[in-house]
Design an enzyme around this catalytic site. Structure first.
Site, PDB file in Angstrom:
ATOM      1  CE1 TYR A  11      27.780  43.246  47.027  1.00  0.00           C
ATOM      2  CE2 TYR A  11      28.836  43.142  44.876  1.00  0.00           C
ATOM      3  CZ  TYR A  11      28.179  43.864  45.845  1.00  0.00           C
ATOM      4  OH  TYR A  11      27.923  45.203  45.651  1.00  0.00           O
ATOM      5  CG  LEU A  33      30.805  27.682  52.311  1.00  0.00           C
ATOM      6  CD1 LEU A  33      30.813  27.260  53.783  1.00  0.00           C
ATOM      7  CD2 LEU A  33      29.787  28.805  52.108  1.00  0.00           C
ATOM      8  CB  SER A  34      35.918  28.832  47.081  1.00  0.00           C
ATOM      9  OG  SER A  34      35.005  29.347  46.127  1.00  0.00           O
ATOM     10  CG  ASP A  58      33.162  22.468  43.642  1.00  0.00           C
ATOM     11  OD1 ASP A  58      32.828  22.722  42.468  1.00  0.00           O
ATOM     12  OD2 ASP A  58      34.159  22.960  44.192  1.00  0.00           O
ATOM     13  CB  SER A 124      31.044  39.600  33.232  1.00  0.00           C
ATOM     14  OG  SER A 124      31.881  40.719  33.336  1.00  0.00           O
ATOM     15  CE1 TYR A 148      34.751  36.140  36.171  1.00  0.00           C
ATOM     16  CE2 TYR A 148      34.955  38.311  35.163  1.00  0.00           C
ATOM     17  CZ  TYR A 148      34.225  37.388  35.885  1.00  0.00           C
ATOM     18  OH  TYR A 148      32.966  37.721  36.308  1.00  0.00           O
ATOM     19  CE  LYS A 152      31.450  34.937  34.895  1.00  0.00           C
ATOM     20  NZ  LYS A 152      30.376  34.338  35.649  1.00  0.00           N
ATOM     21  N   GLY A 290      45.630  47.717  30.180  1.00  0.00           N
ATOM     22  CA  GLY A 290      44.434  47.116  29.595  1.00  0.00           C
ATOM     23  C   GLY A 290      43.131  47.801  29.976  1.00  0.00           C
ATOM     24  CG  ASP A 291      41.664  49.789  33.778  1.00  0.00           C
ATOM     25  OD1 ASP A 291      41.227  48.630  33.762  1.00  0.00           O
ATOM     26  OD2 ASP A 291      41.697  50.504  34.800  1.00  0.00           O
TER      27      ASP A 291
HETATM   28  P1  NAD Z   1      31.329  35.941  44.846  1.00  0.00           P
HETATM   29  O1  NAD Z   1      32.709  35.378  44.810  1.00  0.00           O
HETATM   30  O2  NAD Z   1      30.952  36.800  45.986  1.00  0.00           O
HETATM   31  O3  NAD Z   1      30.241  34.762  44.724  1.00  0.00           O
HETATM   32  C1  NAD Z   1      30.492  33.581  44.020  1.00  0.00           C
HETATM   33  C2  NAD Z   1      30.146  32.431  44.952  1.00  0.00           C
HETATM   34  O4  NAD Z   1      30.345  31.210  44.260  1.00  0.00           O
HETATM   35  C3  NAD Z   1      31.041  32.395  46.194  1.00  0.00           C
HETATM   36  O5  NAD Z   1      30.225  32.298  47.348  1.00  0.00           O
HETATM   37  C4  NAD Z   1      31.895  31.140  46.002  1.00  0.00           C
HETATM   38  O6  NAD Z   1      32.177  30.531  47.243  1.00  0.00           O
HETATM   39  C5  NAD Z   1      31.007  30.295  45.115  1.00  0.00           C
HETATM   40  N1  NAD Z   1      31.695  29.355  44.228  1.00  0.00           N
HETATM   41  C6  NAD Z   1      32.724  29.601  43.376  1.00  0.00           C
HETATM   42  N2  NAD Z   1      33.029  28.470  42.707  1.00  0.00           N
HETATM   43  C7  NAD Z   1      32.180  27.500  43.133  1.00  0.00           C
HETATM   44  C8  NAD Z   1      31.989  26.137  42.795  1.00  0.00           C
HETATM   45  N3  NAD Z   1      32.777  25.523  41.900  1.00  0.00           N
HETATM   46  N4  NAD Z   1      31.008  25.455  43.411  1.00  0.00           N
HETATM   47  C9  NAD Z   1      30.211  26.047  44.342  1.00  0.00           C
HETATM   48  N5  NAD Z   1      30.348  27.322  44.703  1.00  0.00           N
HETATM   49  C10 NAD Z   1      31.320  28.061  44.097  1.00  0.00           C
HETATM   50  O7  NAD Z   1      31.127  36.716  43.463  1.00  0.00           O
HETATM   51  P2  NAD Z   1      29.946  37.668  43.022  1.00  0.00           P
HETATM   52  O8  NAD Z   1      30.495  39.046  42.897  1.00  0.00           O
HETATM   53  O9  NAD Z   1      28.744  37.441  43.845  1.00  0.00           O
HETATM   54  O10 NAD Z   1      29.719  37.141  41.545  1.00  0.00           O
HETATM   55  C11 NAD Z   1      28.675  36.214  41.247  1.00  0.00           C
HETATM   56  C12 NAD Z   1      28.720  35.913  39.769  1.00  0.00           C
HETATM   57  O11 NAD Z   1      28.591  37.122  39.036  1.00  0.00           O
HETATM   58  C13 NAD Z   1      30.031  35.281  39.301  1.00  0.00           C
HETATM   59  O12 NAD Z   1      29.728  34.334  38.319  1.00  0.00           O
HETATM   60  C14 NAD Z   1      30.775  36.450  38.712  1.00  0.00           C
HETATM   61  O13 NAD Z   1      31.693  36.024  37.712  1.00  0.00           O
HETATM   62  C15 NAD Z   1      29.643  37.259  38.113  1.00  0.00           C
HETATM   63  N6  NAD Z   1      29.959  38.677  37.957  1.00  0.00           N
HETATM   64  C16 NAD Z   1      30.371  39.406  39.031  1.00  0.00           C
HETATM   65  C17 NAD Z   1      30.687  40.751  38.869  1.00  0.00           C
HETATM   66  C18 NAD Z   1      31.167  41.581  40.028  1.00  0.00           C
HETATM   67  O14 NAD Z   1      31.730  42.664  39.782  1.00  0.00           O
HETATM   68  N7  NAD Z   1      30.970  41.188  41.276  1.00  0.00           N
HETATM   69  C19 NAD Z   1      30.556  41.347  37.605  1.00  0.00           C
HETATM   70  C20 NAD Z   1      30.113  40.582  36.534  1.00  0.00           C
HETATM   71  C21 NAD Z   1      29.814  39.234  36.720  1.00  0.00           C
HETATM   72  N1  UDP Z   2      40.308  52.220  40.115  1.00  0.00           N
HETATM   73  C1  UDP Z   2      41.128  53.094  40.828  1.00  0.00           C
HETATM   74  N2  UDP Z   2      41.766  52.621  41.929  1.00  0.00           N
HETATM   75  C2  UDP Z   2      41.620  51.348  42.391  1.00  0.00           C
HETATM   76  C3  UDP Z   2      40.736  50.480  41.679  1.00  0.00           C
HETATM   77  C4  UDP Z   2      40.106  50.962  40.539  1.00  0.00           C
HETATM   78  O1  UDP Z   2      41.272  54.256  40.449  1.00  0.00           O
HETATM   79  O2  UDP Z   2      42.240  50.990  43.405  1.00  0.00           O
HETATM   80  C5  UDP Z   2      39.631  52.729  38.908  1.00  0.00           C
HETATM   81  C6  UDP Z   2      39.887  51.916  37.649  1.00  0.00           C
HETATM   82  O3  UDP Z   2      41.030  52.389  36.962  1.00  0.00           O
HETATM   83  C7  UDP Z   2      38.598  52.108  36.864  1.00  0.00           C
HETATM   84  C8  UDP Z   2      37.519  52.266  37.936  1.00  0.00           C
HETATM   85  O4  UDP Z   2      38.222  52.610  39.140  1.00  0.00           O
HETATM   86  O5  UDP Z   2      38.653  53.314  36.127  1.00  0.00           O
HETATM   87  C9  UDP Z   2      36.720  50.989  38.191  1.00  0.00           C
HETATM   88  O6  UDP Z   2      37.617  49.913  38.438  1.00  0.00           O
HETATM   89  P1  UDP Z   2      37.072  48.489  38.868  1.00  0.00           P
HETATM   90  O7  UDP Z   2      38.259  47.578  38.960  1.00  0.00           O
HETATM   91  O8  UDP Z   2      36.218  48.620  40.080  1.00  0.00           O
HETATM   92  O9  UDP Z   2      36.121  48.052  37.669  1.00  0.00           O
HETATM   93  P2  UDP Z   2      36.516  47.606  36.166  1.00  0.00           P
HETATM   94  O10 UDP Z   2      37.619  48.486  35.696  1.00  0.00           O
HETATM   95  O11 UDP Z   2      36.913  46.167  36.265  1.00  0.00           O
HETATM   96  O12 UDP Z   2      35.262  47.805  35.389  1.00  0.00           O
END
Ligand code: NAD
Ligand code: UDP
Length: 330
Positions: A11, A33-34, A58, A124, A148, A152, A290-291
């Site tokens: 993403y 591509l996991s 990987d 994160s 998780y 990080k 935990g929220d």
């Molecule tokens: P995502 O799952 O869409 O993208 C991660 C990609 O990494 C995937 O395409 C997956 O196939 C690949 N991948 C996972 N493990 C791998 C490995 N061992 N080798 C090669 N490829 C691998 O997730 P995203 O939302 O795009 O997140 C990207 C990064 O940002 C991650 O490190 C995630 O922890 C971090 N992050 C995401 C969020 C969020 O809300 N989306 C928030 C904070 C941090």
């Molecule tokens: N939330 C919700 N319904 C859902 C998923 C999330 O009301 O199905 C609420 C959740 O309680 C939080 C906010 O939306 O207040 C954002 O949640 P999300 O999981 O997207 O982000 P995070 O809490 O991990 O920051």
């Protein structure tokens, strides 16, 4: 400059690859591509006119990394590749520590071997854990509350220790708040696996008719309307933060990437309905364990030091999320 993007078909990685290519960088992707699809690199090509080479494999595979660094003169890496589900990380910690932490060690070793010492890392806001500080600055206490988040924080530690061992490394740790939205083309976006845990993917599945209603998890928080408040950031703004981070790579830097303002669940639902014209049925549900009631970034450091600012509105976040989801679920 040529950038290795790990997790580049995911993403955030795909949106960052688009912004990199649009800014004149060359991109090489490695992804196992996991949690993504090989077609994403073609979609990046359709958006930018340049399809980045995709190595399907990987980051744990050091021989493959060796091959990539031998075949390309890489200047820097942006490390997105990781697993990101909080509940799965609690159920299978070994999987998460191996994939995320060992995968990072493998990447660092390969980079060191090939003399590539520039890295931008996806961290994160989960590293902050529970905090009463609002907005949350980079110096808030670090105390992740799930596996998780632990991975990080461990990866952040690996990178900062590497920097302290050899100051030739340039390391930027970016702590993301809540990315939503998608590229305006509708060609790339977030594809949740199974039942979405996060708010916006759940809303788009309700809008697509895949789920009957949204459960609002917590309506009695100490917030203006009782629902949880988070700092939602458009993924394109987030991606652009990585370009600024690359342009400013120097020593060890740690930055929050968020908008600096919070929206409640009800505000998000209202904005989505307004942006799409689709009514989202909602039911009140108990709090998730935990929220937190409310957290949002102090993004002033990234504003000042990186010259980065978010530009996209909540309306765009909702409209763009839906444009992608509508195409994906049709
Ligand atoms: P995502 O799952 O869409 O993208 C991660 C990609 O990494 C995937 O395409 C997956 O196939 C690949 N991948 C996972 N493990 C791998 C490995 N061992 N080798 C090669 N490829 C691998 O997730 P995203 O939302 O795009 O997140 C990207 C990064 O940002 C991650 O490190 C995630 O922890 C971090 N992050 C995401 C969020 C969020 O809300 N989306 C928030 C904070 C941090
Ligand atoms: N939330 C919700 N319904 C859902 C998923 C999330 O009301 O199905 C609420 C959740 O309680 C939080 C906010 O939306 O207040 C954002 O949640 P999300 O999981 O997207 O982000 P995070 O809490 O991990 O920051």
């Amino acid at each position: 400059m040529k950038i290795l993007v790990t997790g580049g078909t995911g993403y955030i990685g795909s949106h960052t690859s688009v912004e990199l290519l649009n800014s004149g960088y060359e991109v090489v992707i490695i992804d196992n591509l996991s949690n993504s699809d090989a077609s994403v690199s073609d979609r990046i090509g359709r958006i930018t006119g340049k399809t980045p080479p995709l190595y399907i494999g990987d980051v744990l595979d050091e021989a493959l990394l060796d091959q990539i660094f031998s075949e390309h003169k890489i200047d820097a890496a942006i490390h997105f590749a990781a697993l990101k589900s909080v509940p799965v990380s609690m159920a299978d910690p070994l999987l998460y520590y191996h994939n995320n932490v060992t995968g990072t060690l493998s990447l660092c070793r390969a980079m060191k071997k090939h003399g590539v010492k520039n890295i931008v890392f996806s961290s994160s806001a989960t590293v902050y854990g529970i905090s009463d500080d609002r907005p949350i600055g980079e110096d808030a206490p670090l105390s992740p509350k799930n596996v998780y988040g632990n991975t990080k924080l461990m990866m952040e530690t690996v990178f900062s220790d590497l920097y302290h061992s050899d100051p030739e490394w340039n390391v930027t740790l970016l702590r993301y708040f809540n990315p939503i939205g998608a590229h305006e083309s509708g060609l790339i976006g977030e594809v949740p696996e199974g039942i979405p845990g996060n708010l916006m993917p759940y809303i788009t599945q309700v809008a697509a008719g895949l789920r009957p209603h949204l459960n609002i998890t917590g309506t009695d928080y100490d917030t203006p309307d009782g629902t949880g408040v988070r700092d939602y950031i458009h993924v394109v703004d987030l991606a652009r933060g990585h370009i600024k981070a690359l342009q400013n790579l120097s020593g060890l830097g740690i930055y929050n990437l968020g908008t600096g303002r919070g929206y409640s669940v009800r505000e998000i639902v209202n904005a989505f309905e307004e942006a799409t014209g689709i009514k989202i049925a909602c039911e009140e549900a108990p709090r998730r364990p935990g929220d937190l009631a409310c957290y949002f970034a102090d993004a002033s450091k990234a504003n000042a030091m990186l010259g980065w600012r978010t530009e996209k509105t909540l309306h765009e976040m909702c409209a763009d999320s839906w444009r992608f989801a509508k195409g994906y679920y049709k």
